[in-house]
Design a protein around this motif. Structure first.
Motif, mmCIF file in Angstrom:
data_model
loop_
_atom_site.group_PDB
_atom_site.id
_atom_site.type_symbol
_atom_site.label_atom_id
_atom_site.label_comp_id
_atom_site.label_asym_id
_atom_site.label_seq_id
_atom_site.Cartn_x
_atom_site.Cartn_y
_atom_site.Cartn_z
ATOM 1 N N LEU A 17 -33.094 -103.423 41.513
ATOM 2 C CA LEU A 17 -31.650 -103.297 41.360
ATOM 3 C C LEU A 17 -31.164 -103.686 39.985
ATOM 4 O O LEU A 17 -31.580 -104.675 39.420
ATOM 5 N N LEU A 18 -30.230 -102.874 39.460
ATOM 6 C CA LEU A 18 -29.754 -103.042 38.103
ATOM 7 C C LEU A 18 -28.294 -103.442 38.069
ATOM 8 O O LEU A 18 -27.485 -102.881 38.767
ATOM 9 N N GLY A 19 -27.990 -104.330 37.210
ATOM 10 C CA GLY A 19 -26.626 -104.535 36.769
ATOM 11 C C GLY A 19 -25.650 -105.072 37.779
ATOM 12 O O GLY A 19 -24.474 -105.127 37.491
ATOM 13 N N CYS A 20 -26.040 -105.431 38.986
ATOM 14 C CA CYS A 20 -25.064 -105.793 40.001
ATOM 15 C C CYS A 20 -25.466 -107.092 40.667
ATOM 16 O O CYS A 20 -25.781 -107.112 41.847
ATOM 17 N N ILE A 130 -26.497 -97.730 29.543
ATOM 18 C CA ILE A 130 -26.614 -97.919 28.095
ATOM 19 C C ILE A 130 -26.928 -99.359 27.716
ATOM 20 O O ILE A 130 -27.074 -99.667 26.531
ATOM 21 N N ASN A 131 -27.061 -100.237 28.706
ATOM 22 C CA ASN A 131 -27.392 -101.632 28.409
ATOM 23 C C ASN A 131 -28.873 -101.815 28.109
ATOM 24 O O ASN A 131 -29.253 -102.709 27.367
ATOM 25 N N HIS A 132 -29.709 -100.944 28.658
ATOM 26 C CA HIS A 132 -31.146 -101.198 28.631
ATOM 27 C C HIS A 132 -31.916 -99.895 28.746
ATOM 28 O O HIS A 132 -31.355 -98.838 29.028
ATOM 29 N N MET A 133 -33.223 -99.994 28.567
ATOM 30 C CA MET A 133 -34.140 -98.919 28.912
ATOM 31 C C MET A 133 -34.937 -99.401 30.131
ATOM 32 O O MET A 133 -34.541 -100.353 30.800
ATOM 33 N N THR A 134 -36.071 -98.796 30.400
ATOM 34 C CA THR A 134 -36.813 -99.158 31.602
ATOM 35 C C THR A 134 -37.468 -100.539 31.478
ATOM 36 O O THR A 134 -37.636 -101.074 30.378
ATOM 37 N N GLY A 135 -37.879 -101.065 32.624
ATOM 38 C CA GLY A 135 -38.639 -102.304 32.634
ATOM 39 C C GLY A 135 -40.131 -102.072 32.782
ATOM 40 O O GLY A 135 -40.904 -103.028 32.851
ATOM 41 N N GLN A 136 -40.556 -100.804 32.840
ATOM 42 C CA GLN A 136 -41.972 -100.485 32.974
ATOM 43 C C GLN A 136 -42.692 -100.678 31.638
ATOM 44 O O GLN A 136 -42.092 -100.556 30.566
ATOM 45 N N VAL A 219 -19.600 -97.193 33.241
ATOM 46 C CA VAL A 219 -20.564 -97.896 32.400
ATOM 47 C C VAL A 219 -21.308 -98.904 33.263
ATOM 48 O O VAL A 219 -20.752 -99.932 33.667
ATOM 49 N N ASP A 220 -22.567 -98.603 33.546
ATOM 50 C CA ASP A 220 -23.398 -99.472 34.375
ATOM 51 C C ASP A 220 -23.727 -100.764 33.621
ATOM 52 O O ASP A 220 -23.929 -100.760 32.406
ATOM 53 N N ASN A 242 -11.921 -90.443 23.683
ATOM 54 C CA ASN A 242 -10.676 -89.931 24.247
ATOM 55 C C ASN A 242 -10.740 -89.739 25.757
ATOM 56 O O ASN A 242 -9.760 -89.303 26.363
ATOM 57 N N LEU A 243 -11.887 -90.049 26.351
ATOM 58 C CA LEU A 243 -12.066 -89.829 27.781
ATOM 59 C C LEU A 243 -11.877 -91.134 28.556
ATOM 60 O O LEU A 243 -11.612 -92.185 27.983
ATOM 61 N N TYR A 244 -12.016 -91.045 29.865
ATOM 62 C CA TYR A 244 -11.800 -92.193 30.739
ATOM 63 C C TYR A 244 -13.070 -93.040 30.825
ATOM 64 O O TYR A 244 -14.161 -92.518 31.028
ATOM 65 N N TRP A 245 -12.923 -94.361 30.672
ATOM 66 C CA TRP A 245 -14.040 -95.303 30.784
ATOM 67 C C TRP A 245 -13.701 -96.332 31.868
ATOM 68 O O TRP A 245 -12.590 -96.865 31.907
ATOM 69 N N ILE A 246 -14.651 -96.620 32.731
ATOM 70 C CA ILE A 246 -14.479 -97.707 33.691
ATOM 71 C C ILE A 246 -15.787 -98.487 33.764
ATOM 72 O O ILE A 246 -16.876 -97.906 33.812
ATOM 73 N N HIS A 247 -15.677 -99.817 33.732
ATOM 74 C CA HIS A 247 -16.834 -100.688 33.559
ATOM 75 C C HIS A 247 -17.237 -101.384 34.850
ATOM 76 O O HIS A 247 -16.385 -101.826 35.627
ATOM 77 N N GLU A 248 -18.548 -101.512 35.041
ATOM 78 C CA GLU A 248 -19.073 -102.319 36.125
ATOM 79 C C GLU A 248 -19.226 -103.751 35.613
ATOM 80 O O GLU A 248 -20.209 -104.086 34.950
#
Length: 681
Positions: A17-20, A130-136, A219-220, A242-248
């Protein structure tokens, strides 16, 4: 590994699980911010359908057949970039590159989905990692990109060791800001977003998505990126800004990082809202009266949901497994005036890691709502029909809150809507105050067919609410008079001529002396041949507007702007008229309706008028009309039309090589038969 976070402990797999990870209740005091204020309305709506792990082809179909006709404004899609291989859901959150190739579809399918959804009036919000790449430690990504620890070759996602943060240990202390935002989240390689090159790479990815037509980004793991870095990334983009952004950003008491920090670059999800719904529906729903006064984010900056892909797995919120109570939670969310709501559709699961139904090579199967493997909650009447309720009552206040018994509540939304909810195991019948005009109304959550009605008289309604059920009435679902439908002066339909041949048409406007929409404004949708349109919630006021193609070309009426009034305003060649250019006229136009029983992702009509030339193949794209139908208005000039239909990918319906002969002002084609009339009237 076990992570101690706030007052709870949660076991997570190191590759999972990522980011949450913040699971304690949030109570956030938020400063004001003017970066943006909720997603702009699309399809007269700000409601988002979060379709987790649905393929691009499946979403395109749903936009045409369900989301557009139901009034959804947006669909949120899972991350589109290349990821590691594997059958777990969280592989989508372990990127290898920024190529738009994944187990959910190809780049071409992603673009086709966006175009199809836009034609249905539905915008697309992309989940972005966009916070990270894989953990493998190494391998080959879905699209064939090789990678190893801190080495991801370009051109998309071209990163090497110097592009990652120097902290290589996993986050252990969520009370340490540095650790949360610079160390590794469950082993994932953390990008150094403070570096210019990394910001530029991310910005290029977001702009690439924008070039394909997305309307915004979820944005994860935004909590793990410093807020200043996200603002800098946004500033580095060309179109994405110029677009809509919503953050986790998952806030928890006592932690140094809170969702309010991120309002400088977009909205944030209010996780406390979903937790509060779970607590109330597991206790007493009368507690929800002042849910907007709990220190949450400001309503116009908060994204709200009953559940999402993380919370349905960690027990933080209600889920589809709650059955009727889950439906009640969605009815409440879509009727109570707080936040921009997201409904959620995923798939059934018992194993935490299980991915969506998929083929042996890992490619996810197209969703099938006739199969119990898929939840398809966005189709349930209790959710789908409440989208129309939400759109109808937007802008009205909460009135007449009533709670005559434990777990029974009712309230009005201005003079446009009324809701009653019963969170008990017995039917409740009683009279409530309902600020609706006199009339008989459909209970929209009972079915799609107005199978149940209730009458409002003198501001009162006697209703029978089934056990763990609800009643929802609104002026857009009036079964019979004398009460009026929606006041036409509340909205203005703006038409704009397509004679400029732009690829995209936007209307940028302000209502009365209010603020302008965020540039470039709202994307207009096809109306009829030669015209696009957008509906503006004018509330009877004048509208000042300009138009643009989203790429720097503007029509601002030679710097004078356009002054628009009334229920209809049509702009062409610098002139404004009050006539609907798409109004059906049996002498010069024909509206063709075509059944969606074929379940195509896209519907085109290829035709000729009289003995004239055929349109260029595959013809003109048809748009959603109502459930089960798409339509296209043609300029027939009183002539008959010869037509065939296709899906744009080589599948045709040419009436067994006989073609279809169409006449009249409204004609429908279904199952090889032609009949007259509007099936959506």
């Amino acid at each position: 590994m076990q992570i101690d976070h706030g007052s709870r402990k949660l076991v997570k797999r190191a590759t999972g699980l990522l980011g949450c990870l913040a699971l304690a209740l949030a109570a956030v005091v938020v400063p004001s911010s003017s970066a943006q204020a909720g997603p702009p309305q699309r399809n007269d709506s700000d409601v988002i359908s979060n379709m987790f792990q649905w393929t691009w082809n499946s979403i395109a179909r749903e936009c045409t057949q369900v989301l557009g006709p139901a009034g959804y404004g947006y669909v949120q899609v899972s991350p589109p970039q290349e990821h590691i291989r594997g059958n777990q859901w969280w592989t989508s959150y372990q990127p290898v590159s920024y190529k738009i190739e994944s187990k959910l579809g190809t780049r071409a399918e992603f673009k086709s989905m966006i175009d199809t959804c836009n034609d249905a009036g539905v915008g697309v919000i992309a989940d972005t990692v966009i916070n990270h790449m894989t953990g493998q430690t190494g391998g080959t990504g879905w699209a064939g990109t090789p990678f190893s620890t801190e080495s991801y070759p370009g051109p998309e996602g071209g990163y090497s060791a110097q592009d990652f943060n120097t902290c290589k240990r996993n986050i252990a202390n969520y009370g340490d800001r540095y650790e949360v935002q610079n160390c590794r989240l469950v082993g994932l390689q953390d990008l150094a977003t403070a570096k210019t090159y990394v910001r530029e790479e991310i910005a290029r990815y977001l702009d690439d998505l924008a070039s394909l037509g997305v309307d915004g980004y979820r944005v994860d793991a935004a909590k793990h990126i410093p807020a200043a870095d996200l603002e800098a990334i946004k500033a580095a983009t060309t179109t994405a800004k110029n677009l809509y952004w919503i953050h986790e950003v998952i806030g928890a008491p006592g932690e140094p990082i809170q969702p309010s920090e991120y309002l400088g670059s977009g909205d944030s999800h209010e996780f406390g809202y979903g937790r509060a719904l779970k607590s109330a529906f597991d206790g007493n729903i009368a507690e929800l009266q002042n849910i907007n006064n709990r220190g949450f984010l400001p309503s116009n900056r908060a994204g709200v949901f009953v559940d999402n892909h993380d919370t349905e797995r960690n027990g933080e919120t209600m889920t589809y497994k709650w059955g009727a109570k889950y439906k009640l939670g969605n009815i409440f969310m879509l009727s109570y005036p707080y936040g921009s709501p997201s409904t959620y559709s995923g798939y059934t699961f018992t194993n935490y890691d299980a991915g969506a139904p998929q083929a042996s090579n890992g490619k996810v199967n197209d969703a099938n709502c006739d199969n119990a493997e898929w939840t398809c909650a966005h189709r349930w009447p209790e959710i789908k029909n409440m989208v129309g309720f939400h759109n109808t009552v937007t802008g009205t206040s909460l009135q007449n809150w009533q709670s005559p018994a434990t777990n029974v509540i009712a309230y009005s939304r201005g003079n446009k809507g009324f809701v009653a909810l019963n969170n008990t195991n017995a039917t409740v019948s009683r009279e409530f105050s309902a600020s609706l005009p006199n009339g008989t109304y459909c209970n929209v959550v009972a079915s799609d067919t107005c199978s149940q009605t209730f009458t409002v008289s003198g501001g009162k309604a006697s209703v029978s609410i089934p056990a763990f059920g609800g009643v929802a009435l609104h002026v857009g679902a009036l079964a019979e008079g004398p009460g009026p439908g929606p006041d036409p002066s509340d909205k203005m339909t703006v038409f704009y001529s397509t004679d400029k041949n732009w690829n995209t048409y936007n209307v940028h406007y302000r209502i009365g002396s209010g603020a302008w929409t965020t540039a470039p404004g709202e994307k207009m949708t096809p109306a009829c041949t030669g015209w696009v349109k957008s509906t503006v919630a004018s509330n009877g006021q004048n509208v000042t507007a300009v138009f643009n193609n989203g790429s720097g070309t503007w029509d601002n009426n030679s710097s004078r702007d356009y002054a628009l009034t009334g229920a209809v305003a049509a702009v062409k060649d610098g002139n404004v008229t009050a006539a609907d250019p798409c109004a059906t006229n049996s002498n010069n136009s024909m509206t063709v309706f075509y059944s969606t029983a074929a379940n195509w992702n896209t519907y085109n009509i290829h035709y000729r008028v009289g003995s004239g030339a055929w349109t260029s193949s595959p013809g003109e794209r048809m748009a959603p009309a109502c459930t089960g139908w798409v339509s296209r208005t043609l300029t027939s000039n009183g002539n008959s039309v010869t037509a065939v239909f296709n899906n744009g990918s080589g599948v045709w319906d040419n009436n067994s090589s006989r073609d279809y002969t169409l006449t009249g002002s409204a004609v429908r084609v279904s199952g090889g038969s032609v009949s007259s009339g509007n099936p959506c009237s």
